[in-house]
Design an enzyme around this catalytic site. Structure first.
Site, short mmCIF file in Angstrom:
data_model
loop_
_atom_site.label_atom_id
_atom_site.label_comp_id
_atom_site.label_asym_id
_atom_site.label_seq_id
_atom_site.Cartn_x
_atom_site.Cartn_y
_atom_site.Cartn_z
N ARG A 1 -4.77 8.25 -8.50
CA ARG A 1 -3.96 7.12 -8.06
C ARG A 1 -4.59 5.85 -8.62
O ARG A 1 -5.70 5.88 -9.13
CB ARG A 1 -3.88 7.05 -6.54
CG ARG A 1 -5.19 6.68 -5.88
CD ARG A 1 -5.12 6.74 -4.37
NE ARG A 1 -4.26 5.70 -3.81
CZ ARG A 1 -4.69 4.48 -3.44
NH1 ARG A 1 -5.96 4.16 -3.56
NH2 ARG A 1 -3.86 3.59 -2.94
N LYS B 1 -8.01 -9.06 -0.67
CA LYS B 1 -8.38 -8.88 -2.07
C LYS B 1 -9.11 -10.11 -2.63
O LYS B 1 -9.51 -10.12 -3.78
CB LYS B 1 -7.14 -8.55 -2.90
CG LYS B 1 -6.62 -7.13 -2.60
CD LYS B 1 -5.34 -6.80 -3.34
CE LYS B 1 -4.77 -5.44 -2.94
NZ LYS B 1 -5.54 -4.28 -3.41
N TYR C 1 0.83 -1.20 0.00
CA TYR C 1 0.00 0.00 0.00
C TYR C 1 0.86 1.25 0.00
O TYR C 1 1.87 1.32 0.69
CB TYR C 1 -0.83 0.08 1.27
CG TYR C 1 -1.99 -0.86 1.36
CD1 TYR C 1 -2.90 -0.95 0.33
CD2 TYR C 1 -2.17 -1.63 2.50
CE1 TYR C 1 -3.98 -1.81 0.44
CE2 TYR C 1 -3.25 -2.48 2.62
CZ TYR C 1 -4.16 -2.56 1.58
OH TYR C 1 -5.22 -3.39 1.70
#
Lengths: 198, 355
Positions: B223, B317, B37
């Protein structure tokens, strides 16, 4: 023992405090079951003379003790649903400086907080103290149905029947935690339910 | 160039497909051979010609099909689009931003004619030609946010700014990576990100919020984020998870190349002028593993990223169970050669696969 130390959790999960008598001309206290104990602990004759207590016993036996405090107004409701019209009425007619105290189960505090927020009170200005059952009010993310008093994880949605796991993710607007299907990727593989904090 | 819009689906028979053009411009999210991250924010002021970063609101070959899919999701579940009462002004801001941007960036596809508050909007790909009064809701078939975002790819979160925080007070969310607008609406920045692992501890959200609170008009930012999806399913919602979750178990070594998709979100952030709200479009791009593997650099890199990703992230995820099969497939495309820095495929300079 009506107090419970909640384990640390994610940032959407509500954090409850300990009630304290604040300065104010009017005080609205909403409690269910063992929440009565938190009111009894802060009650003084001066505070009670300006307090409106709305209490939902849910089988607990505190009604006489609360009444003995001689609050300015006292109401005992058979359920939250039966009390909510009165709560809305009090909030709608409240004056500046009303102090709000919520205590008891998460479901009660969450729903009453939501009413206060809709009436314009910032949630950060409302005092809360958890007492009693740690059961959760859960929303099924799939059918949107609310299941009250959920004590185990996983549990069965009382509306659509899916097996849901209990998340810590919490919505103030819904006054509910989120339940998500636990066996979507392996239908029928549902772990044995256990207490949420076990 | 004129875009040829695909006739395709994101459900049932999954006829979604990327052209060679779409593969080449796919926003591959890994600038190096590993991933963790990061706030990874940059200015959103154009980008290389033809790339997804070039225009303020990218329109591609999937536009018409995606809008058809959105209409189906909304018909099934209108709660995917909600706006709290104080957010209507921000909705008009957003409508203006998108109409102005698209008509300037794609004059052959969109036209905006303004005479005072009398506006005419022409959307040629969708066959729309509407005249309305700006700031008068009664002259549009939907609220302003819903009207324009039914015609714009990507999910949209419209964030109110107050108390040094951002509040998810409006949005349209039909192509999401497994989060519920209906549940999260009204939450602040930390609350709606609460379920994300590791990032809070790393201070990511505190830094990101600080940045976002200071975004100025005319200075948007962007982003990338990413996840994995089996089948090109846009609507990976928690609402329907009990229906689509099972699809994750349909991967086999034979079909993984075509079924497994890398799902990339191009997230952009625009300050809105009247409301001072922040709009946060989340545009989803899908690409199958086999299409990604046509770029040797991406093949080498994706294998290394998936292989080395921390377990918490692979779990969050949603592909921890499928990771071994993914690695078996991806390892065929990793010959151990070094890769060049940056996200671009460098098709002309990266050596072909050496095995």
């Amino acid at each position: 023992m009506s107090k419970f130390e909640f384990p640390p959790a994610i940032k959407s999960r509500p954090v409850y405090g300990t009630l304290e008598a604040r300065t104010g001309k009017h005080h609205l206290m909403i409690a269910d079951a063992e929440g009565a104990e938190a009111i009894l602990e802060i009650a003084t004759p001066e505070l009670m003379a300006k307090s409106h207590i709305i209490y939902i016993p849910k089988g607990a036996d505190y009604g006489d003790k609360l009444r003995a405090l001689q609050p300015a107004q006292y109401y005992e409701g058979p359920s939250y649903a039966a009390s909510v019209q009165r709560i809305r009425h009090v909030l709608a007619n409240a004056h500046m400086g009303l102090q709000i105290y919520l205590t008891g189960t998460e479901g009660l505090m969450g729903q009453a907080q939501n009413e206060a927020m809709q009436a314009g009170f910032p949630h950060t200005a409302i005092q809360t103290e958890h007492r009693g059952s740690v059961a959760r009010r859960m929303q099924c993310v799939h059918c949107k149905g609310i299941t009250e008093e959920v004590e185990t994880d996983p549990f069965v949605c009382s509306h659509c029947g899916l097996n849901l796991f209990v998340r810590d993710h919490y919505s103030r607007r819904l006054a509910a935690y989120q339940g998500v299907c636990i066996d979507a990727e392996d239908p029928g593989n549902v772990p044995e339910p256990k207490g949420i904090y076990e | 160039m004129t875009i040829q819009f695909n006739d395709e689906t994101f459900r049932d028979d999954y006829s979604f497909h990327n052209s060679d053009w779409a593969i080449k411009r796919f926003p591959f999210p890994f600038h190096e051979d590993s991933y963790m991250y990061a706030v990874n924010m940059e200015q959103h002021r154009g980008g290389p010609e033809g790339s997804v970063y070039e225009k303020r609101f990218d329109v591609d070959e999937h536009y018409v099909a995606e809008m058809r899919d959105r209409a189906m999701v909304l018909a099934d579940d209108p709660l995917r689009c909600q706006s709290l009462p104080h957010m209507t002004l921000a909705g008009w801001d957003l409508l203006e931003l998108i109409m102005v941007s698209k008509s300037e960036d794609y004059p052959d596809l969109f036209e905006l004619h303004r005479d005072g508050d009398q506006w005419r909007w022409v959307n040629k790909p969708m066959g729309i030609d509407d005249s309305f009064t700006f700031m008068d809701e009664t002259t549009l078939p939907y609220g302003p946010m819903e009207y324009i975002t039914r015609q714009t790819q990507g999910d949209f979160c419209v964030l109110d700014q107050r108390e040094d925080n951002l509040w998810m007070d409006a949005g349209i969310v039909t192509t999401q990576a497994d989060w519920s607008l209906d549940f999260d609406i009204g939450m602040n920045f930390f609350e709606w990100h609460a379920p994300v692992p590791l990032a809070h501890e790393k201070g990511i959200f505190v830094r990101a919020l600080k940045f976002l609170l200071n975004i100025q008009q005319g200075a948007p930012a962007r982003r990338l984020n990413w996840t994995m999806t089996v089948n090109p399913l846009l609507d990976t919602s928690p609402e329907n998870y009990h229906k689509w979750g099972i699809q994750k178990t349909t991967l086999t070594p034979e079909n993984i190349g075509s079924k497994q998709h890398l799902r990339v979100e191009l997230q952009t952030f625009f300050r809105l002028p009247r409301s001072n709200a922040l709009v946060f479009p989340i545009r989803c791009y899908l690409c199958s593993f086999q299409d990604l593997m046509t770029m040797p650099k991406w093949g080498r890199r994706l294998h290394r990223v998936v292989r080395d990703l921390p377990v918490e992230l692979a779990t969050y995820k949603g592909f921890i169970d499928n990771r071994p099969m993914m690695l078996d497939y991806l390892s065929q495309f990793d010959d151990g050669l070094p890769t060049s820095p940056g996200v671009w495929p460098d098709f002309d300079t990266e050596p072909p696969l050496q095995k």
